[in-house]
Design a protein around this motif. Structure first.
Motif, mmCIF file in Angstrom:
data_model
loop_
_atom_site.group_PDB
_atom_site.id
_atom_site.type_symbol
_atom_site.label_atom_id
_atom_site.label_comp_id
_atom_site.label_asym_id
_atom_site.label_seq_id
_atom_site.Cartn_x
_atom_site.Cartn_y
_atom_site.Cartn_z
ATOM 1 N N UNK A 338 0.182 -6.778 -11.469
ATOM 2 C CA UNK A 338 1.485 -6.363 -10.937
ATOM 3 C C UNK A 338 1.399 -5.833 -9.513
ATOM 4 N N UNK A 339 0.175 -5.843 -8.933
ATOM 5 C CA UNK A 339 0.030 -5.438 -7.542
ATOM 6 C C UNK A 339 0.091 -3.948 -7.293
ATOM 7 N N UNK A 340 -0.253 -3.141 -8.281
ATOM 8 C CA UNK A 340 -0.211 -1.687 -8.110
ATOM 9 C C UNK A 340 -1.502 -1.182 -7.483
ATOM 10 N N UNK A 341 -1.382 -0.195 -6.633
ATOM 11 C CA UNK A 341 -2.549 0.402 -5.980
ATOM 12 C C UNK A 341 -2.792 1.796 -6.528
ATOM 13 N N UNK A 342 -3.802 2.452 -6.003
ATOM 14 C CA UNK A 342 -4.131 3.791 -6.439
ATOM 15 C C UNK A 342 -3.367 4.849 -5.652
ATOM 16 N N UNK A 343 -3.664 6.099 -5.974
ATOM 17 C CA UNK A 343 -3.068 7.244 -5.272
ATOM 18 C C UNK A 343 -3.846 7.462 -3.981
#
Length: 641
Positions: A338-343
């Motif tokens: 889903x193309x999510x990255x980290x903090x």
């Protein structure tokens, strides 16, 4: 550290002078009984307990009194305004104390006539059983009242049942005498464990949490993984697992850690259903993480001849790691897909600062591991670690416990133990009733017959029964019941004894997140604002590999540290690779979105890794390499485009 005041206890309310709808004398009674119970068990852990019958009877009586105080009739909580039903609560407390006094007057005579009890023995024993069932109803639920009642009715009227349930009936007086006096009945193995091990570890966990362990583990998990792809969910999974080893309740774990981690996962881009599922599976896994595992883990050694709690802890280590690898892999591929990255690193806590502030917690947590591995009994190890925790946390202001903190922590630990003790007492009733009717042996034989001697089929039957029994039942009850009914037949078909018992324990734990009755998942869904049913389905998907792990260690005992070191290493690595491949197949992502046939090939590869031979490993390795480089090539084409 913010979790030091996560809930108001009677101690906090009394010391702070907080106005409550209940009279001060009731608050004082709750504090006195809670701390008295805590000191009784702590001193017993350090210096030894009374003779078994006296100690276990005192243990049940104390927790009956606490159960009627903390879980009052007609009120949702002890802090609510008193009603006329309070008279009933104190009548039951008086009855519990009266039964205890009667039974302590002449223990030797009482024990000698357990098979032929007199009228006073029968009356006091009947009252004790009814008190336990009422306390179980209040603290655990009606389902756990029905099950022991059915087993008692079967023992009394077994001549009226068909087929394998047919047996000679037991007289009512003999049933009551056996259940309430004999050390194989209600005062048997489950209560022996709760009175010596569980209550100590629950207090230890509560003291550690009060010193800030929840925040410490959460900050440490976010510092370690928060920056990764899907880092918020990965950190939440690790933090919930660590906290779950201390809380003693998966639902309480979800409510405590999930109130922080679920909103954070949602804000980082995960949908509410997935965030709730991750929290539920991670919190549920706290029961299987050594060294402080779920309450049933203390009971497992009692059903394995020659085994100790240390043996169970060591055997459970690799499966626990595989469990969390499966969750982290599902999170990773979901985030990538889903193309999510980290903090951002600047928004994460510093690992160094977290360790500098919370190192006493790390020492206290490590102490219990050291004591258990050094050969101390769990009772001595837990009591000593508790005292050491109080001492070492004094060295930092962030972890230091005031007298109020210590008393409130002990009260919290004792209160959290009440449902466990009542569940153990109910389990004792079930075991005692089965002993008298001989049901356990006949059911075990029926399972062997139904499975036609095939271990795989017997395991599937056992897994299904675990999930069904787990609908409203505690892990402890599920394990104890099936350890007596099914474990012998699985062992006879070739499963190692430790593996057979851990198989039942694991599926007992997993029943808490398996629809249709998945209390842990539903609690997480409530926080996330997602549909409970769809969240339950999603949780099964997130934890799909965890349902395979019990089968894996049945057929690969090296995963339970049984075998040569090189075999343990090879099988552990291939199992981890297989679980990661399965997660990639389920999520449909490996360096890029996978086509349907690639997902099927990857799932088949996962299964080949999970139950490895040299031939299957070579084949699986070749398929995995092909899919990996195919993903790289296609990824390059897509980027160029």
């Amino acid at each position: 550290m913010s979790d030091r005041r996560e809930s108001v206890t009677a101690t906090d309310a009394y010391v702070s002078g907080q106005a409550l709808p209940v009279p001060t004398w009731l608050v004082a009674i709750i504090i006195a009984v809670s701390l008295g119970t805590a000191m009784y068990h702590l001193l017993g852990g350090l210096f030894g307990t009374a003779e078994a019958f006296r100690h276990r009877t005192a243990h049940i009586t104390l927790f009956l009194v606490l159960g009627f105080l903390f879980f009052p009739l007609g009120r949702s909580d002890w802090q609510e305004k008193l009603r006329w039903t309070t008279v009933i609560d104190f009548a039951l407390i008086t009855a519990a104390i009266g039964v205890f006094i009667y039974r302590m007057q002449d223990v030797d005579s009482l024990a000698s006539r357990s098979s032929f009890p007199n009228q006073g023995d029968v009356i006091s024993g009947t009252i004790l059983v009814l008190l336990v069932l009422e306390a179980v109803r209040r603290t655990v639920g009606l389902a756990l009242v029905i099950l022991p009642t059915l087993f008692m009715l079967h023992a009394l009227y077994s001549d009226h049942f068909p087929s394998i349930f047919l047996a000679a009936p037991t007289r009512f007086s003999s049933l009551i005498g056996y259940l309430t006096v004999d050390l194989d009945g209600m005062l048997g193995v489950p209560i022996a464990v709760s009175s010596s091990f569980i209550v100590i570890f629950m207090m230890y966990g509560a003291v550690l949490v009060r010193s800030g362990a929840g925040t410490f583990f959460t900050d440490l998990a976010f510092a370690a993984t928060g920056w990764m792809s899907g880092g918020a969910a990965k950190a939440a999974a690790l933090a919930s697992g660590l906290y779950g080893t201390l809380s003693g309740s998966t639902t309480a774990n979800v409510v405590t850690t999930g109130s922080f981690t679920i909103p954070l996962m949602k804000s980082s881009g995960f949908n509410p259903r997935f965030a709730a599922s991750v929290e539920a599976m991670a919190s549920n896994g706290g029961q299987i993480v050594p060294p402080v595992m779920g309450a049933a883990a203390f009971i497992i050694p009692m059903y394995i001849p020659g085994a100790s709690y240390r043996d169970v802890v060591l055997a459970a280590a690799i499966p626990a790691v595989l469990y969390y690898i499966s969750i982290l892999a599902m999170i990773h591929f979901q985030a990538k897909r889903t193309g999510l990255t980290g903090v951002a690193r600047k928004d994460l806590p510093s690992a160094w600062i977290t360790l500098r502030k919370g190192w006493p917690i790390l020492i206290a947590f490590g102490a219990i591991v050291g004591f258990l591995l050094s050969g101390f009994t769990p009772m001595i190890a837990g009591a000593t670690a508790l005292v050491l925790t109080v001492i070492v946390t004094m060295f930092r202001a962030e972890t230091r416990l005031t007298p109020q903190d210590l008393c409130a922590a002990l009260e919290t630990g004792i209160r959290a133990t009440i449902p466990i003790v009542m569940a153990c007492a109910a389990a004792g009733i079930i075991i005692g009733s089965m002993d008298l009717s001989g049901l356990a042996g006949r059911v075990s034989g029926a399972v062997t017959l139904l499975a036609d001697g095939k271990l795989a089929l017997a395991l599937v039957i056992t897994a299904v029964v675990c999930v069904i029994l787990g609908m409203g039942m505690t892990t402890t009850i599920v394990y104890i019941t099936l350890a007596a009914l099914v474990a012998p037949s699985i062992t006879e078909m070739g499963a190692p004894v430790m593996a057979a018992n851990l198989f039942i324990f694991y599926f007992g734990c997993l029943s808490g997140v398996t629809p249709p009755v998945a209390l842990t998942t539903y609690a997480a869904a409530g926080i996330a604002g997602s549909n409970p049913w769809s969240t339950g389905i999603e949780a099964v998907k997130v934890g799909i590999a965890s349902f395979l792990i019990p089968f894996m260690f049945i057929y690969t005992p090296s995963l339970l540290l049984d075998g040569a070191w090189y075999r343990i290493a090879i099988d552990s690595v291939t199992a981890a690779i297989g679980i990661i491949c399965l997660a990639a197949a389920v999520q449909g992502y490996l360096r890029r979105l996978l086509k349907p046939w690639e997902r099927v090939a990857l799932a088949a590869t996962a299964l080949l890794f999970i139950v490895p031979t040299w031939e299957t490993m070579l084949l699986a390795g070749a398929v995995l390499i092909m899919l990996w480089f195919r993903g790289r090539t296609n990824q390059g084409k897509r980027l160029d485009a």
